[in-house]
Scaffold this motif. Structure first.
Motif, PDB file in Angstrom:
ATOM      1  N   ARG A 134      36.259  43.934  42.493  1.00  0.00           N
ATOM      2  CA  ARG A 134      36.790  43.448  41.070  1.00  0.00           C
ATOM      3  C   ARG A 134      36.803  44.698  40.271  1.00  0.00           C
ATOM      4  O   ARG A 134      36.636  44.382  39.043  1.00  0.00           O
ATOM      5  CB  ARG A 134      36.005  42.271  40.795  1.00  0.00           C
ATOM      6  CG  ARG A 134      36.108  40.988  41.924  1.00  0.00           C
ATOM      7  CD  ARG A 134      36.364  39.854  41.149  1.00  0.00           C
ATOM      8  NE  ARG A 134      35.504  39.352  40.160  1.00  0.00           N
ATOM      9  CZ  ARG A 134      34.247  38.744  40.483  1.00  0.00           C
ATOM     10  NH1 ARG A 134      34.023  38.610  41.899  1.00  0.00           N
ATOM     11  NH2 ARG A 134      33.719  38.346  39.948  1.00  0.00           N
ATOM     12  N   MET A 135      36.971  45.809  40.465  1.00  0.00           N
ATOM     13  CA  MET A 135      37.184  46.894  39.562  1.00  0.00           C
ATOM     14  C   MET A 135      38.545  46.816  38.820  1.00  0.00           C
ATOM     15  O   MET A 135      38.728  47.330  37.995  1.00  0.00           O
ATOM     16  CB  MET A 135      36.863  48.345  40.088  1.00  0.00           C
ATOM     17  CG  MET A 135      35.679  48.731  40.575  1.00  0.00           C
ATOM     18  SD  MET A 135      34.508  48.852  39.063  1.00  0.00           S
ATOM     19  CE  MET A 135      35.107  50.511  38.574  1.00  0.00           C
ATOM     20  N   HIS A 136      39.473  45.978  39.671  1.00  0.00           N
ATOM     21  CA  HIS A 136      40.733  45.997  38.684  1.00  0.00           C
ATOM     22  C   HIS A 136      40.394  45.195  37.543  1.00  0.00           C
ATOM     23  O   HIS A 136      41.610  45.113  36.625  1.00  0.00           O
ATOM     24  CB  HIS A 136      41.680  45.278  39.829  1.00  0.00           C
ATOM     25  CG  HIS A 136      41.470  43.711  40.154  1.00  0.00           C
ATOM     26  ND1 HIS A 136      40.001  43.252  40.431  1.00  0.00           N
ATOM     27  CD2 HIS A 136      42.225  42.796  40.118  1.00  0.00           C
ATOM     28  CE1 HIS A 136      40.336  42.090  40.600  1.00  0.00           C
ATOM     29  NE2 HIS A 136      41.355  41.748  40.426  1.00  0.00           N
ATOM     30  N   GLU A 137      39.591  44.489  37.255  1.00  0.00           N
ATOM     31  CA  GLU A 137      39.293  43.500  36.150  1.00  0.00           C
ATOM     32  C   GLU A 137      39.174  44.367  34.811  1.00  0.00           C
ATOM     33  O   GLU A 137      39.146  43.849  33.721  1.00  0.00           O
ATOM     34  CB  GLU A 137      38.187  42.484  36.252  1.00  0.00           C
ATOM     35  CG  GLU A 137      38.258  41.519  37.403  1.00  0.00           C
ATOM     36  CD  GLU A 137      37.261  40.729  37.627  1.00  0.00           C
ATOM     37  OE1 GLU A 137      36.307  40.792  36.876  1.00  0.00           O
ATOM     38  OE2 GLU A 137      37.424  39.632  38.346  1.00  0.00           O
ATOM     39  N   LEU A 138      39.115  45.772  35.084  1.00  0.00           N
ATOM     40  CA  LEU A 138      38.983  46.684  33.894  1.00  0.00           C
ATOM     41  C   LEU A 138      40.115  46.591  33.210  1.00  0.00           C
ATOM     42  O   LEU A 138      40.243  46.920  32.077  1.00  0.00           O
ATOM     43  CB  LEU A 138      38.658  48.168  34.242  1.00  0.00           C
ATOM     44  CG  LEU A 138      37.280  48.256  35.032  1.00  0.00           C
ATOM     45  CD1 LEU A 138      36.955  49.732  35.080  1.00  0.00           C
ATOM     46  CD2 LEU A 138      36.011  47.965  34.120  1.00  0.00           C
ATOM     47  N   TYR A 139      41.364  46.540  33.765  1.00  0.00           N
ATOM     48  CA  TYR A 139      42.674  46.315  33.262  1.00  0.00           C
ATOM     49  C   TYR A 139      42.816  44.954  32.784  1.00  0.00           C
ATOM     50  O   TYR A 139      42.352  44.057  32.945  1.00  0.00           O
ATOM     51  CB  TYR A 139      44.021  46.583  34.212  1.00  0.00           C
ATOM     52  CG  TYR A 139      43.671  47.921  34.960  1.00  0.00           C
ATOM     53  CD1 TYR A 139      43.793  49.229  34.473  1.00  0.00           C
ATOM     54  CD2 TYR A 139      43.328  47.835  36.352  1.00  0.00           C
ATOM     55  CE1 TYR A 139      43.406  50.162  35.266  1.00  0.00           C
ATOM     56  CE2 TYR A 139      43.206  48.911  36.997  1.00  0.00           C
ATOM     57  CZ  TYR A 139      43.152  50.357  36.427  1.00  0.00           C
ATOM     58  OH  TYR A 139      42.911  51.191  37.204  1.00  0.00           O
ATOM     59  N   THR A 192      45.009  48.555  43.943  1.00  0.00           N
ATOM     60  CA  THR A 192      44.876  47.358  43.428  1.00  0.00           C
ATOM     61  C   THR A 192      44.018  46.360  44.502  1.00  0.00           C
ATOM     62  O   THR A 192      43.101  45.679  44.143  1.00  0.00           O
ATOM     63  CB  THR A 192      45.957  46.670  42.914  1.00  0.00           C
ATOM     64  OG1 THR A 192      46.772  47.597  41.874  1.00  0.00           O
ATOM     65  CG2 THR A 192      45.661  45.021  42.087  1.00  0.00           C
ATOM     66  N   LEU A 193      44.697  46.396  45.660  1.00  0.00           N
ATOM     67  CA  LEU A 193      43.929  45.541  46.566  1.00  0.00           C
ATOM     68  C   LEU A 193      42.631  45.989  46.833  1.00  0.00           C
ATOM     69  O   LEU A 193      41.389  45.212  46.981  1.00  0.00           O
ATOM     70  CB  LEU A 193      44.754  45.710  47.928  1.00  0.00           C
ATOM     71  CG  LEU A 193      44.262  45.364  49.294  1.00  0.00           C
ATOM     72  CD1 LEU A 193      43.960  43.649  49.031  1.00  0.00           C
ATOM     73  CD2 LEU A 193      44.949  45.621  50.584  1.00  0.00           C
TER      74      LEU A 193
END
Lengths: 260, 294
Positions: A61-66, A54-55
């Protein structure tokens, strides 16, 4: 900043008080502040679910896919504030390589390397395109293996070659930082060794941040290491120092195999 | 130890028998499943093949008198089903033009918004649409197109009813195809800073292209033989018609007309054989495409 993290002069990337939650009050990454060394390999280690992926994904900001992601904190890349930069722009500055090789199955090797330009509709002269493809493939030591088959499908390559192709695809943009999410976890030992050698060579020109599950790999190729546990950055130091005299008891226990 | 092995040994004969019996049953029931198609093809070929010729494809049907004369002289019935073939092709192409864009885009919407109430509603309604009897779709096309737009039976009305039939199949197969593309491919494109709509248009659709094509071909082969909605919309025509606002024939409509004319009843076999060959070709083609991508 926590007392077990070191300061870096002229960092390529500076992460300030970054927190990411997937659910209200549940943090995957909790208040992480860290500076990343330029032209070095920085490893992020930690047990499963510690927030290391996640870090890494929070950087481009690929974590924004969730769904339901909430992010706080500040990101400075080469002096530019990238915290609220449009992802389309940001991701061209921060290349990413994933766990499993994921070349585009419909594209040739050549097209895979310049996929970023092609898919974004950026027109280049044929010569520039050829140059980018050759430079990127040479950078990942794949050129000699594929130069006669550039127009074959990328999926015909072996797993290790595919992963190097994916690294070449990330290099084609000439990114300011390369993010790798356990790039060798799906590869055999020989292919892993080649990718590791490659990363060590690439740091001359690029700054590399790599999540790894494999402590030995971090010890082999990284210059700096982070140890994360339950979303927190426990310790950040030169890899040499961390593996020889860890400051935090949890780091020591992880490195000696007591958990994780 | 001894007791257990004794029980196992005693049971062995009975279990082996049960196993054989069950295997036999599975094979037998499988044969029952494939026998209709084998018998259908056999019968169609047996009764229809002698009428099939080049003329059969390029000529329009004979009138009753010609057919009667030919029958009385013991000759083959002259003429063919060219008006039906052109009509079927025209209506299916038009129906595809109407249904494919709407169906594919709806399928993408469902794939992109899993679990959203609006998407679930759309998916459920699309499933219900698949269950609507085709004659009802014919009635609806009659009300929507025949009366207000073309002022009479027309190929366009037939296409609309066929398009509504195809729509849910295309929606479903688009959604299922996209779901099968690994998430990692999508991530790869997004990580290159590719805007979302371009990821869909330039990565997901090309990657799933053969899956989409398979779904579309199956949808087409499904409506190719539809008769009921065409009776209320396209009506039929004795001549080749290429005007979409005019009544048009179709192969299944011709079969129905031949059936109702005692002099031409022999033509139903060759027409059915032709229709069956078209449907089978599309089915096999879509299977080929699907297999090639695996």
């Amino acid at each position: 900043m926590n007392e077990n993290t070191i300061k870096i002069k002229d960092p390529v990337l500076s992460i300030g008080n970054l927190s990411v939650s997937y659910e209200k009050g549940k943090y995957a990454v909790k208040d992480v502040s860290v500076d990343i060394k330029r032209n070095a390999v920085t490893a992020i280690m930690g047990p499963s679910g510690c927030g290391k992926s996640t870090l890494l994904r929070a950087i481009n900001r690929m974590h924004e896919l969730y769904d339901n992601i909430e992010t706080e904190g500040k990101l400075i890349l080469n002096g530019k504030d990238i915290t609220d930069m449009p992802t389309i722009q940001l991701r061209r500055m921060a290349g990413m390589v994933f766990q499993r090789p994921n070349p585009f199955p419909t594209m040739s090797i050549y097209d895979n390397v310049i996929a970023g330009f092609k898919l974004n509709g950026i027109r280049l002269k044929k010569k520039d395109r050829d140059d980018i493809v050759e430079r990127s493939l040479r950078d990942v030591t794949l050129w000699d293996e594929v130069k006669d088959n550039l127009h074959r499908k990328g999926t015909f390559l072996s797993g290790g070659q595919q992963q190097r192709l994916c690294i070449a695809r990330a290099l084609a943009y000439d990114p300011e930082v390369i993010l790798l999410d356990e790039p060798t976890s799906a590869l055999d030992p020989v292919a892993t060794a080649r990718v590791e050698d490659l990363l060590v060579k690439l740091k001359e020109n690029y700054s590399i941040i790599m999540v790894t599950h494999n402590m030995a790999q971090a010890a082999r190729i990284s210059d700096y290491s982070m140890f994360m546990y339950l979303g927190e950055l426990v310790e950040y130091d030169k890899t040499k120092n961390m593996f020889t005299k860890p400051k935090d008891r949890r780091t020591e226990e992880y490195l000696t195999g007591k958990f994780g | 130890m001894d007791a257990t092995s004794k029980i196992l040994r005693d049971n062995l004969g009975r279990r082996t028998f049960k196993d054989r019996y069950f295997r036999g049953l599975v094979v037998f029931l499988s044969l029952i499943t494939i026998s209709p198609i084998v018998l259908i093809i056999y019968k169609l070929v047996e009764k229809g093949i002698r009428q099939i010729s080049f003329d059969f494809i390029i000529q329009t049907p004979p009138d009753t008198f010609e057919a009667m004369t030919a029958l009385a002289n013991g000759e083959l019935i002259p003429g063919g089903i060219a008006n039906g073939i052109t009509g079927t092709l025209m209506m299916v192409v038009l129906a595809s033009v109407l249904a494919i864009p709407v169906g594919v885009i709806t399928g993408i919407y469902l794939y992109e918004n899993p679990g959203k109430p609006m998407a679930n509603l759309t998916r459920n309604i699309s499933d219900i649409l698949q269950g609507v009897p085709s004659i009802v779709l014919g009635l609806i096309a009659y009300i929507w197109v025949v009366k207000p737009i073309t002022n009479g039976f027309s190929a366009l009305a037939g296409s609309v009813s066929l398009a509504i039939m195809m729509l849910p199949m295309i929606v479903r197969s688009t959604e299922e195809t996209l779901k099968m593309i690994p998430q990692t491919i999508k991530e790869a494109a997004l990580a290159l800073g590719v805007p979302y709509y371009k990821v869909i248009l330039k990565v997901l659709i090309p990657t799933g292209f053969s899956g989409l094509l398979t779904g579309i071909l199956l949808g087409i082969s499904r409506v190719l033989g539809e008769t009921a909605p065409l009776m209320l919309t396209a009506l039929g025509s004795t001549m080749i018609n290429l005007d979409i606002t005019k009544p048009t024939s179709a192969v299944p409509l011709l079969i129905w007309e031949f059936y109702n004319d005692p002099n031409m009843v022999d033509l139903i076999w060759s027409s059915s054989l032709f229709l069956m060959a078209m449907v089978l070709t599309l089915n096999l083609l879509s299977k080929r495409i699907a297999a090639r991508t695996k």
